[in-house]
Design an enzyme around this catalytic site. Structure first.
Site, PDB file in Angstrom:
ATOM      1  N   HIS A  53       2.683  16.519  -3.727  1.00 37.87           N
ATOM      2  CA  HIS A  53       2.554  15.164  -2.339  1.00 37.87           C
ATOM      3  C   HIS A  53       4.339  15.528  -1.852  1.00 37.87           C
ATOM      4  O   HIS A  53       4.907  15.851  -2.498  1.00 37.87           O
ATOM      5  CB  HIS A  53       2.961  13.518  -2.968  1.00 37.87           C
ATOM      6  CG  HIS A  53       2.160  13.059  -2.657  1.00 37.87           C
ATOM      7  ND1 HIS A  53       1.004  12.061  -2.933  1.00 37.87           N
ATOM      8  CD2 HIS A  53       0.548  13.913  -2.992  1.00 37.87           C
ATOM      9  CE1 HIS A  53      -0.420  11.683  -3.048  1.00 37.87           C
ATOM     10  NE2 HIS A  53      -0.232  12.815  -3.482  1.00 37.87           N
ATOM     11  N   GLU A  55       6.910  13.307  -0.836  1.00 34.34           N
ATOM     12  CA  GLU A  55       7.706  12.949  -1.081  1.00 34.34           C
ATOM     13  C   GLU A  55       7.920  13.746  -2.906  1.00 34.34           C
ATOM     14  O   GLU A  55       9.396  13.268  -3.609  1.00 34.34           O
ATOM     15  CB  GLU A  55       7.614  11.475  -1.468  1.00 34.34           C
ATOM     16  CG  GLU A  55       7.552  10.541  -0.247  1.00 34.34           C
ATOM     17  CD  GLU A  55       5.936  10.839   0.274  1.00 34.34           C
ATOM     18  OE1 GLU A  55       5.102  10.029   1.107  1.00 34.34           O
ATOM     19  OE2 GLU A  55       5.302  11.770  -0.705  1.00 34.34           O
ATOM     20  N   CYS A  83       2.451   6.953  -1.049  1.00 31.86           N
ATOM     21  CA  CYS A  83       1.557   5.802  -1.298  1.00 31.86           C
ATOM     22  C   CYS A  83       1.769   5.524  -2.594  1.00 31.86           C
ATOM     23  O   CYS A  83       3.366   5.951  -3.024  1.00 31.86           O
ATOM     24  CB  CYS A  83       0.453   6.972  -1.478  1.00 31.86           C
ATOM     25  SG  CYS A  83       1.383   8.553  -3.009  1.00 31.86           S
ATOM     26  N   CYS A  86       3.753   7.775  -5.242  1.00 29.87           N
ATOM     27  CA  CYS A  86       5.403   8.179  -4.788  1.00 29.87           C
ATOM     28  C   CYS A  86       6.167   7.082  -4.666  1.00 29.87           C
ATOM     29  O   CYS A  86       7.115   7.892  -5.390  1.00 29.87           O
ATOM     30  CB  CYS A  86       5.173   8.571  -3.035  1.00 29.87           C
ATOM     31  SG  CYS A  86       3.786  10.452  -3.073  1.00 29.87           S
TER      32      CYS A  86
END
Length: 156
Positions: A53, A55, A83, A86
């Site tokens: 992801h 992040e 999410c 993260c």
């Protein structure tokens, strides 16, 4: 334009470029002491890694650049609502604030919801959707965690 708006604009620019390159619409910027330390984009499709992801990638890059997993005092700017994975990584790294552009509802409308993961993780351990099952077996002595702590104390 405020500093927050400028960093969020950069996260959105990264997300847009990632979409053009065939990736998902997520970009992130990590800032510490007023400097942009690292960026990341969602690379799930290219890497086949579900943890790739934006992040997480920004945190990984910042930690490598700074030579430490401790990102205390940093701020993360994300194109979308983070999410739970993260968010947990941000807690673990010491990120102190998160600013985002698109909310949970925006992502959910396009098949990118975060709420189901947050709901699942909000359950008691015994009620998690993913079973957490301990296995009883002989463990090494001295305790593995004790050995780690002692090693840290010696080599800190």
């Amino acid at each position: 334009m405020s500093m927050h708006e400028a960093y969020l604009q950069e996260a959105l620019r990264l997300a847009e470029a990632n979409v053009e390159a065939g990736g998902q619409p997520f970009g992130a910027v990590l800032v510490k002491d007023g400097l942009m330390i690292a960026t990341g984009v969602n690379g799930i499709d290219a890497s086949h890694d579900p943890t790739c992801h934006s992040e997480i990638e920004a945190i990984r890059a910042a930690s490598r650049r700074l030579g430490t997993p401790d990102l205390s005092g940093s701020t993360l700017y994300a194109s979308g609502f983070p999410c739970a994975m993260c968010l947990a990584a941000m807690y673990q790294a010491g990120v102190e604030a998160v600013y985002y552009a698109y909310g949970e509802e925006d992502g959910a409308a396009y098949g990118l919801p975060t709420a189901p993961l947050y709901r699942g993780l909000g359950q008691a351990f015994a009620r998690q959707p993913l079973p957490l099952l301990p296995v009883t077996l002989p463990l090494p002595e001295p305790h593995l965690y004790r050995r780690w702590r002692d090693r840290q104390a010696r080599h800190g």
